[in-house]
Design a protein around this motif. Structure first.
Motif, mmCIF file in Angstrom:
data_model
loop_
_atom_site.group_PDB
_atom_site.id
_atom_site.type_symbol
_atom_site.label_atom_id
_atom_site.label_comp_id
_atom_site.label_asym_id
_atom_site.label_seq_id
_atom_site.Cartn_x
_atom_site.Cartn_y
_atom_site.Cartn_z
ATOM 1 N N SER A 162 48.052 55.368 -4.657
ATOM 2 C CA SER A 162 48.610 54.850 -4.931
ATOM 3 C C SER A 162 50.283 55.726 -4.756
ATOM 4 N N LEU A 163 50.478 56.515 -5.632
ATOM 5 C CA LEU A 163 50.898 57.350 -6.233
ATOM 6 C C LEU A 163 51.562 58.296 -5.075
ATOM 7 N N VAL A 166 53.355 55.909 -2.814
ATOM 8 C CA VAL A 166 55.457 55.861 -3.352
ATOM 9 C C VAL A 166 56.186 56.704 -3.044
ATOM 10 N N ARG A 167 55.469 58.015 -2.738
ATOM 11 C CA ARG A 167 55.921 58.782 -2.424
ATOM 12 C C ARG A 167 56.404 58.715 -1.283
ATOM 13 N N TYR A 169 57.012 56.622 0.780
ATOM 14 C CA TYR A 169 57.984 55.560 1.188
ATOM 15 C C TYR A 169 59.526 56.530 0.294
ATOM 16 N N GLY A 171 59.699 56.554 -3.220
ATOM 17 C CA GLY A 171 60.175 56.108 -4.414
ATOM 18 C C GLY A 171 60.182 57.820 -5.053
ATOM 19 N N ARG A 173 59.740 59.146 -9.322
ATOM 20 C CA ARG A 173 58.912 58.791 -10.619
ATOM 21 C C ARG A 173 59.645 57.551 -11.330
ATOM 22 N N THR A 175 60.547 55.059 -10.120
ATOM 23 C CA THR A 175 59.245 53.759 -9.422
ATOM 24 C C THR A 175 58.163 53.701 -9.417
ATOM 25 N N GLN A 176 57.036 55.215 -9.377
ATOM 26 C CA GLN A 176 56.143 55.451 -9.779
ATOM 27 C C GLN A 176 55.762 54.860 -10.724
ATOM 28 N N LYS A 179 55.900 50.823 -10.686
ATOM 29 C CA LYS A 179 55.114 49.805 -9.445
ATOM 30 C C LYS A 179 53.340 50.954 -9.704
ATOM 31 N N VAL A 180 52.992 51.467 -10.606
ATOM 32 C CA VAL A 180 51.952 52.253 -10.475
ATOM 33 C C VAL A 180 51.035 52.756 -11.694
#
Length: 268
Positions: A162-163, A166-167, A169, A171, A173, A175-176, A179-180
């Motif tokens: 999942s991390l 995000v990376r 797309y 995103g 840290r 955002t990570q 979101k996660v």
């Protein structure tokens, strides 16, 4: 078939019954009053409950509301700082060792010595009936380590796939984290917050032992011990355990509501 353990409520009832039984047994044997005297350092559970009923809850509540206020304020401050530092570690990983060491040092500090310094620096209650600054500080200190460690472990439990999504797309840290990691860490954080409830209450009581207050559980215990009123000392002990248990249970209910997937319930 898969064996299932005892329900939580039943295990709690059994544990409570065992503790009360051990309490009654010790009061009737080891701490039985000597012949010709009525004083005993450990009165029976029945005597303690009878004392609470005779006194009523009002005089006890006048003392407990101050300590509960101190514990709540310290609980909020200590956990807020702990969660903030744990979040900073995710954004700046090089600070993890520093934050961890600070948490360990805060846990290893002798609370009595810290309380003695705090009463000189922070003082106690400004006015009669106000919360004690020292009690609030010790309550915050008592929860800091547990929440920092729980939050860091929870943040690290995030799914790497999942991390990576995000990376990929674009995103950051942050955002990570939003979101996660926060979702993955929620169970661990809530568990840490639940464990911190009794610690905050105990820290507030210890802060009141340092003095500079006219009301509260700590100063009440000092007065009752000086009067050799063992029945009311144990009444305060029992009520303190009930207050801590109620707070612990409330956080447990919140945890079950916020993380229903852990109990196997639908998340709709």
């Amino acid at each position: 078939m898969r064996r299932r353990g005892l329900p939580t409520w039943l295990a709690g009832l059994i544990g409570g019954a065992v503790l009360v039984g051990a309490w009654w047994l010790l009061s009737a044997t080891v701490f039985e009053p000597p012949p010709g005297t009525t004083f005993t350092p450990v009165p029976s559970p029945w005597v303690v409950v009878q004392t609470i009923v005779q006194d009523g809850l009002a005089p006890y509540w006048q003392q407990f509301q101050v300590t509960i206020t101190e514990a709540l304020i310290g609980y909020a401050w200590g956990n807020a700082v702990a969660l903030l530092l744990a979040s900073v570690v995710l954004l700046l990983p090089q600070l993890e060792t520093v934050v961890t060491q600070v948490a360990v040092v805060s846990y290893c500090l002798p609370m009595v010595a810290v309380g003695g310094i705090a009463i000189v620096v922070l003082g106690g209650a400004k006015r009669a009936g106000d919360p004690s600054a020292t009690a609030i500080f010790l309550a915050a200190l008592a929860v800091f380590f547990t929440t920092v460690v729980g939050a860091l472990l929870g943040f690290k439990a995030a799914d790497k796939a999942s991390l990576d999504v995000v990376r990929v797309y674009g995103g950051s840290r942050l955002t990570q984290l939003r979101k996660v990691r926060l979702i993955a860490a929620t169970p661990a954080i809530l568990n840490a917050l639940q464990i911190a409830v009794p610690s905050a209450f105990l820290g507030a009581i210890l802060g009141e032992y340092m003095g500079a207050v006219d009301r509260g559980v700590g100063i009440t215990l000092i007065k009752l011990q000086g009067d050799l009123d063992s029945a009311r000392v144990w009444a305060v002990f029992l009520l303190s355990a009930i207050v801590a248990l109620i707070g612990y249970g409330l956080l447990g209910l919140i945890s079950r509501a916020v993380t229903p997937w852990l109990a196997g319930r639908p998340t709709t």
